[in-house]
Design an enzyme around this catalytic site. Structure first.
Site, PDB file in Angstrom:
ATOM      1  N   GLU A 117       0.794  -1.229   0.000  1.00 36.85           N
ATOM      2  CA  GLU A 117       0.000   0.000   0.000  1.00 36.85           C
ATOM      3  C   GLU A 117       0.827   1.280   0.000  1.00 36.85           C
ATOM      4  O   GLU A 117       0.808   2.044   0.989  1.00 36.85           O
ATOM      5  CB  GLU A 117      -0.968   0.010   1.192  1.00 36.85           C
ATOM      6  CG  GLU A 117      -1.935  -1.149   1.187  1.00 36.85           C
ATOM      7  CD  GLU A 117      -3.058  -1.015   2.224  1.00 36.85           C
ATOM      8  OE1 GLU A 117      -2.986  -0.103   3.081  1.00 36.85           O
ATOM      9  OE2 GLU A 117      -4.000  -1.811   2.167  1.00 36.85           O
TER      10      GLU A 117
ATOM     11  N   GLU B 172      -5.274  -8.807   0.620  1.00 35.80           N
ATOM     12  CA  GLU B 172      -5.959  -8.450   1.869  1.00 35.80           C
ATOM     13  C   GLU B 172      -7.431  -8.211   1.601  1.00 35.80           C
ATOM     14  O   GLU B 172      -7.789  -7.558   0.612  1.00 35.80           O
ATOM     15  CB  GLU B 172      -5.381  -7.180   2.527  1.00 35.80           C
ATOM     16  CG  GLU B 172      -4.036  -7.366   3.181  1.00 35.80           C
ATOM     17  CD  GLU B 172      -3.535  -6.109   3.895  1.00 35.80           C
ATOM     18  OE1 GLU B 172      -4.359  -5.274   4.314  1.00 35.80           O
ATOM     19  OE2 GLU B 172      -2.307  -5.970   4.022  1.00 35.80           O
TER      20      GLU B 172
END
Ligand code: GBH
Length: 451
Positions: free
Chosen positions: A172, A357
């Site tokens: 991220e 995720e």
């Protein structure tokens, strides 16, 4: 008309990889053991007021000491893969220079333990725990950190290149840039918009350099980057909402350079990430050849999907879907289908996809093992993943966030994302109902209908 799941189980391809994920700082604890140096999250968590309840990364879920028990837990659930991250400060305590061998040995043991249990490793190199000495000289706001990152990556490719792992360079980059550099809420907490956009470019550069190093190293397995994508929808009935700009800020700023070798021209500037950044200053960071490096071909593109956002007529983010106990999370399972099919449509040369995720927190800080909301959340999202595969998306794997309740960054120990409950007083592990449901899904290779 809305899509409805079938009344029968939805079957996944035989080779589909069902997994669960953690990250080093969130589970390991033992932050000074075996020569580990301090990370920016150790520094940040030590400041009163930064972390709910005053929690730090020690002991978190004490995984550094309980790793063997945790591997057995993974076996019991039938996980086909485990995604974890390597703590850079265990490998190079100051962020550069010689290898701290005990740190490498920990991950070697972990990978061997996975191998013994037939569980495939997925290894994230950077999940936010930058060595503090690198922050002291500017962190991701400076270009040199990308060079330091590729040195560290090379150490790990040499150490674990025989593990046949799926490697993820950076977790991220959007969150690190926007929350870590753009706000005071995550480490390093500098809250500076020019540093925020510099952190975007330097992380992506570090990613591309690491991909090149991976190829040169001859390591087995494959490599990609983990991007948290956020589908944005117009809010309100028939509203003409300016979603294009939000999509650039949330998604294309990362997808375009990595997959196409270009930066979108509408992602940086007034209101980008809710702050004002100077596009010319950003362009000045981009040196000749950088975009070729950043767009090095990948083996997988890793998607982290938590939910959606609505955009109103003025371009502001608004709530359009039910919120979880994480106030930023708007739950909409169809958004996963939308994001996966969109990638296939808009980026036809993209590599195979993996979801690294997806998850939801328990409804209360105390947590529960009867986590029916999580089971229904996962059921609905796995159904959308199966639907996407049926419609031609090349999705290979899906990791639930998270295997264990853990240190949830600024929320400390007060927000529990685990399939497995952790008692933070005794460190006792108890699989929640969702974990037992997931075990059955994995065993069947299929997600059953509700009810
Ligand atoms: C993931 O990020 C992380 O990779 C993982 O470590 C984490 O445990 C998991 O989600 C659950 O949160 O502070 O209000 O500005 C998910 C995407 C982006 C969600 C940043 C929280 C911060 C909101 N995250 N966002 S705010």
């Amino acid at each position: 008309t809305a899509w409805a799941p079938p009344a029968q189980p939805m079957t996944f391809p035989a080779a589909f990889v069902f997994g669960a994920a953690t990250s080093a700082f969130q589970v390991e604890g033992s932050t000074t053991a075996d020569g580990r140096g301090p990370s920016i999250w150790d520094t940040f968590a030590a400041v009163p007021g930064h972390i709910a309840g005053g929690a730090t990364g020690d002991p978190a879920a004490d995984h550094y000491r309980r790793w063997e028990q945790d591997l057995d837990l993974m076996s019991d659930l039938g996980l086909r893969s485990y995604r974890f991250s390597v703590a850079w400060p265990r490998i190079q305590p100051t962020g550069s220079g010689p290898v701290n061998q005990p740190g490498v040995d920990f991950y070697r043991r972990l990978v061997e333990g996975l191998g013994e249990r037939g569980i495939a490793p997925a290894i994230t190199l950077y999940h936010w725990d930058l060595p503090q000495p690198l922050q002291d000289v500017g962190g991701w706001a400076v270009r040199d950190t990308a060079e330091r990152f590729v040195d560290y990556a090379g150490i790990m490719f040499d150490a674990l290149g025989d593990a046949d792992a799926t490697w993820l360079t950076i977790n991220e980059p959007k969150t690190t840039a926007s929350v870590g550099y753009g706000t005071p809420y995550h480490a390093p907490g500098v809250a500076d918009v020019q540093q925020q956009v510099a952190a975007v470019h330097h992380q992506l550069l570090g990613h591309g350099l690491a991909v090149r190093r991976f190829r040169e190293s001859g390591a087995l397995g494959g490599i990609g980057i983990a991007l948290n994508l956020l589908p944005v929808y117009p809010a309100g009935m028939g509203a003409e909402a300016p979603t294009t700009r939000a999509d650039a800020v949330e998604n294309r700023l990362y997808l375009d350079p990595v997959l196409l070798g270009t930066y979108p021209d509408d992602a940086i500037g007034e209101k980008a990430g809710q702050v004002h950044a100077d596009p010319a200053a950003f362009q000045a960071l981009v040196q000749a050849g950088d975009l070729d490096t950043i767009s090095e071909p990948l083996d997988v593109l890793a998607v982290q999907y938590y939910g959606v956002a609505g955009i109103d007529r003025t371009g502001n983010v608004v709530t359009i879907a039910p919120q979880s106990d994480a106030e930023w999370q708007q739950v909409r399972p169809e958004g996963l289908y939308d994001v996966l099919t969109r990638l296939t449509r808009d980026y036809p040369d993209a590599p195979p996809l993996v979801v690294t995720e997806n998850g939801i927190p328990d409804p209360t800080a105390a947590g529960t093992t009867q986590d029916d909301e999580r089971t229904e959340f996962l059921r609905a999202h796995f159904q959308q993943a199966a639907r996407a595969i049926q419609d031609g998306v090349d999705l290979r794997a899906y990791y639930v966030w998270s295997l264990l309740d853990n240190f949830e960054w600024a929320e400390g120990l007060t927000q529990r994302w685990g399939l497995v409950h952790v008692d933070f007083d005794t460190q006792e592990r108890t699989p929640k109902a969702s974990a037992l449901w997931y075990r059955d899904v994995i065993a069947a290779g299929a997600v059953p209908p509700a009810g």
